[in-house]
Write a protein that holds these residues in place. Structure first.
Motif, mmCIF file in Angstrom:
data_model
loop_
_atom_site.group_PDB
_atom_site.id
_atom_site.type_symbol
_atom_site.label_atom_id
_atom_site.label_comp_id
_atom_site.label_asym_id
_atom_site.label_seq_id
_atom_site.Cartn_x
_atom_site.Cartn_y
_atom_site.Cartn_z
ATOM 1 N N ALA A 1 -0.414 28.545 98.770
ATOM 2 C CA ALA A 1 0.914 29.031 99.120
ATOM 3 C C ALA A 1 1.565 29.560 97.859
ATOM 4 C CB ALA A 1 1.730 27.899 99.696
ATOM 5 N N VAL A 2 1.206 29.011 96.693
ATOM 6 C CA VAL A 2 1.714 29.556 95.425
ATOM 7 C C VAL A 2 1.221 30.989 95.290
ATOM 8 C CG1 VAL A 2 1.628 29.345 92.916
ATOM 9 C CG2 VAL A 2 1.761 27.313 94.330
ATOM 10 N N ASN A 3 -0.056 31.220 95.591
ATOM 11 C CA ASN A 3 -0.595 32.582 95.563
ATOM 12 C C ASN A 3 0.154 33.465 96.556
ATOM 13 O OD1 ASN A 3 -2.466 31.154 94.076
ATOM 14 N ND2 ASN A 3 -4.255 32.048 95.068
ATOM 15 N N THR A 4 0.337 32.923 97.772
ATOM 16 C CA THR A 4 0.989 33.693 98.823
ATOM 17 C C THR A 4 2.423 34.034 98.450
ATOM 18 O OG1 THR A 4 -0.398 32.565 100.450
ATOM 19 C CG2 THR A 4 1.528 33.726 101.290
ATOM 20 N N ASP A 5 3.123 33.108 97.797
ATOM 21 C CA ASP A 5 4.497 33.371 97.368
ATOM 22 C C ASP A 5 4.544 34.550 96.417
ATOM 23 O OD1 ASP A 5 5.484 31.328 98.899
ATOM 24 O OD2 ASP A 5 5.662 29.891 97.245
ATOM 25 N N TRP A 6 3.616 34.582 95.458
ATOM 26 C CA TRP A 6 3.614 35.696 94.500
ATOM 27 C C TRP A 6 3.302 37.005 95.206
ATOM 28 C CZ3 TRP A 6 0.234 39.469 92.882
ATOM 29 C CH2 TRP A 6 0.674 40.226 91.774
ATOM 30 N N LEU A 7 2.312 36.988 96.092
ATOM 31 C CA LEU A 7 1.962 38.205 96.821
ATOM 32 C C LEU A 7 3.157 38.714 97.623
ATOM 33 C CD1 LEU A 7 -1.567 37.120 98.098
ATOM 34 C CD2 LEU A 7 -1.103 38.926 96.425
ATOM 35 N N ARG A 8 3.877 37.792 98.282
ATOM 36 C CA ARG A 8 5.054 38.197 99.056
ATOM 37 C C ARG A 8 6.113 38.807 98.148
ATOM 38 N NH1 ARG A 8 6.419 33.634 100.729
ATOM 39 N NH2 ARG A 8 8.124 33.266 99.283
ATOM 40 N N GLN A 9 6.387 38.148 97.017
ATOM 41 C CA GLN A 9 7.408 38.654 96.097
ATOM 42 C C GLN A 9 7.024 40.019 95.532
ATOM 43 O OE1 GLN A 9 7.711 35.465 93.264
ATOM 44 N NE2 GLN A 9 8.474 34.013 94.797
ATOM 45 N N ARG A 10 5.739 40.179 95.218
ATOM 46 C CA ARG A 10 5.301 41.460 94.634
ATOM 47 C C ARG A 10 5.357 42.570 95.680
ATOM 48 N NH1 ARG A 10 5.124 45.393 92.627
ATOM 49 N NH2 ARG A 10 4.027 46.144 90.767
ATOM 50 N N LEU A 11 5.003 42.252 96.918
ATOM 51 C CA LEU A 11 5.115 43.245 97.982
ATOM 52 C C LEU A 11 6.565 43.594 98.258
ATOM 53 C CD1 LEU A 11 2.373 41.973 100.463
ATOM 54 C CD2 LEU A 11 2.406 44.204 99.324
ATOM 55 N N GLN A 12 7.446 42.587 98.217
ATOM 56 C CA GLN A 12 8.863 42.848 98.428
ATOM 57 C C GLN A 12 9.409 43.787 97.364
ATOM 58 O OE1 GLN A 12 11.015 41.348 101.132
ATOM 59 N NE2 GLN A 12 11.700 43.365 100.456
ATOM 60 N N LEU A 13 8.994 43.571 96.111
ATOM 61 C CA LEU A 13 9.411 44.454 95.023
ATOM 62 C C LEU A 13 8.898 45.868 95.253
ATOM 63 C CD1 LEU A 13 10.691 44.915 92.238
ATOM 64 C CD2 LEU A 13 8.527 44.144 91.219
ATOM 65 N N ALA A 14 7.646 45.986 95.687
ATOM 66 C CA ALA A 14 7.065 47.310 95.932
ATOM 67 C C ALA A 14 7.819 48.042 97.029
ATOM 68 C CB ALA A 14 5.591 47.163 96.309
ATOM 69 N N ILE A 15 8.244 47.323 98.065
ATOM 70 C CA ILE A 15 8.987 47.937 99.165
ATOM 71 C C ILE A 15 10.413 48.274 98.732
ATOM 72 C CG2 ILE A 15 9.950 47.494 101.466
ATOM 73 C CD1 ILE A 15 7.380 45.853 102.014
ATOM 74 N N ASP A 16 11.015 47.396 97.943
ATOM 75 C CA ASP A 16 12.367 47.679 97.450
ATOM 76 C C ASP A 16 12.368 48.945 96.584
ATOM 77 O OD1 ASP A 16 13.297 45.446 98.731
ATOM 78 O OD2 ASP A 16 13.333 44.185 96.933
ATOM 79 N N GLU A 17 11.309 49.113 95.799
ATOM 80 C CA GLU A 17 11.210 50.286 94.923
ATOM 81 C C GLU A 17 10.962 51.561 95.724
ATOM 82 O OE1 GLU A 17 9.352 48.174 90.890
ATOM 83 O OE2 GLU A 17 8.028 49.127 92.360
ATOM 84 N N HIS A 18 10.167 51.452 96.793
ATOM 85 C CA HIS A 18 9.838 52.609 97.630
ATOM 86 C C HIS A 18 9.866 52.176 99.095
ATOM 87 C CE1 HIS A 18 8.624 55.178 94.242
ATOM 88 N NE2 HIS A 18 8.078 54.088 93.722
ATOM 89 N N PRO A 19 11.034 52.214 99.731
ATOM 90 C CA PRO A 19 11.177 51.728 101.117
ATOM 91 C C PRO A 19 10.222 52.379 102.108
ATOM 92 C CG PRO A 19 13.327 52.072 100.119
ATOM 93 C CD PRO A 19 12.326 52.636 99.164
ATOM 94 N N GLU A 20 9.769 53.599 101.818
ATOM 95 C CA GLU A 20 8.854 54.268 102.745
ATOM 96 C C GLU A 20 7.506 53.558 102.843
ATOM 97 O OE1 GLU A 20 8.136 56.061 98.660
ATOM 98 O OE2 GLU A 20 9.864 55.415 99.847
ATOM 99 N N ARG A 21 7.217 52.674 101.904
ATOM 100 C CA ARG A 21 5.960 51.919 101.969
ATOM 101 C C ARG A 21 5.950 50.917 103.136
ATOM 102 N NH1 ARG A 21 5.918 50.731 95.573
ATOM 103 N NH2 ARG A 21 4.579 52.462 94.886
ATOM 104 N N ALA A 22 7.138 50.502 103.567
ATOM 105 C CA ALA A 22 7.221 49.417 104.546
ATOM 106 C C ALA A 22 6.482 49.746 105.837
ATOM 107 C CB ALA A 22 8.678 49.084 104.846
ATOM 108 N N SER A 23 6.711 50.935 106.403
ATOM 109 C CA SER A 23 6.094 51.258 107.690
ATOM 110 C C SER A 23 4.582 51.389 107.551
ATOM 111 C CB SER A 23 6.693 52.540 108.263
ATOM 112 O OG SER A 23 6.526 53.617 107.362
ATOM 113 N N ARG A 24 4.135 52.003 106.455
ATOM 114 C CA ARG A 24 2.689 52.152 106.257
ATOM 115 C C ARG A 24 2.011 50.797 106.103
ATOM 116 N NH1 ARG A 24 -0.548 52.533 101.587
ATOM 117 N NH2 ARG A 24 1.251 52.750 100.190
ATOM 118 N N LEU A 25 2.610 49.916 105.309
ATOM 119 C CA LEU A 25 2.010 48.606 105.088
ATOM 120 C C LEU A 25 2.122 47.719 106.331
ATOM 121 C CD1 LEU A 25 3.105 47.888 101.402
ATOM 122 C CD2 LEU A 25 0.900 48.748 102.240
ATOM 123 N N ALA A 26 3.162 47.960 107.141
ATOM 124 C CA ALA A 26 3.282 47.208 108.395
ATOM 125 C C ALA A 26 2.134 47.552 109.341
ATOM 126 C CB ALA A 26 4.621 47.503 109.064
#
Length: 226
Positions: free
Chosen positions: A140-165
């Motif tokens: 879950a420590v790994n998963t927390d980092w992955l979630r945070q890093r993905l959130q940062l990537a989406i915050d930086e480029h919101p258009e990534r959200a639909s593609r990654l979804a």
């Protein structure tokens, strides 16, 4: 919906199921190590590279724990692990990421589904295997980092959200298909619950429904529609 654990039938069935589960976990963790190691080389920053390398080391430690448990029971780890290699390798061939962010999403989705699955079946297993599952779940420590890093990537480029979804939805489908195929091929589901085929089918339906529900919640938390 509460995560009521599933239960096992006879002890003999449970022993077979536990060995199958150890083989599955071992190869899942080995492939997770390999993929995270490869992803680290493509990281956009040194911090990302260091972190993914550290997560990969954790996954390899889990692989070694599963391998040692198999050997401690007098079995050849290679013989226990090998039956799962073709199916898992094929799933990974079908889900080759297109870029680094799809790689992170893949790790996040697969880790989440696996952790949920282990949590749902852990109560019927013997103590050493329950401990292994708890260790794997601490990723879950790994998963927390992955979630945070993905959130940062989406915050930086919101258009990534639909593609990654969309990518996450495909990964979920592949993970569930793979789990069902392995379960049926090696009669893993046959060890679940002692009340007969009808009840076992209900248990499996309930399990897969919870896996989907938990995945959808994780995607919504990232602003994705799963």
């Amino acid at each position: 919906m509460t995560d009521t654990p599933l239960t096992f039938g006879s002890r003999a069935d449970a022993d077979d199921a536990e060995m199958a589960l150890l083989g599955l976990i071992a190869y899942q963790e080995l492939t997770a190590f390999e993929h995270l190691s490869s992803d680290a080389r493509l990281s956009p920053t040194l911090v990302d590279r260091e972190t993914l390398g550290r997560l990969a080391v954790t996954e390899f430690a889990h692989y070694e724990m599963a391998r040692e448990l198999i050997a401690a029971r007098g079995l050849d780890p290679q013989e226990v692990i090998t039956p799962f290699m073709e199916s898992l390798d094929e799933m990974h061939r079908r889900t080759k990421p297109g870029d680094w962010y799809e790689s992170l999403t893949k790790a996040y989705v697969i880790d989440g589904v696996a952790a949920d699955f282990y949590a749902l079946i852990a109560s019927g297993l013997e103590p050493q295997i329950r401990f292994l599952l708890s260790e794997v779940k601490t990723s879950a420590v790994n998963t927390d980092w992955l979630r945070q890093r993905l959130q940062l990537a989406i915050d930086e480029h919101p258009e990534r959200a639909s593609r990654l979804a969309l990518w996450g939805r495909r990964l979920l489908g592949e993970a569930l298909t793979q789990a069902r195929e392995i379960g049926e091929r090696y009669d893993y589901w046959g060890s679940l619950h002692s009340a007969g085929t009808d009840t076992r089918g209900q248990e499996m339906t309930r399990l897969f429904a919870r896996l989907v529900e938990n995945h959808s919640r994780r995607m919504r938390e990232l602003g994705m529609t799963a």
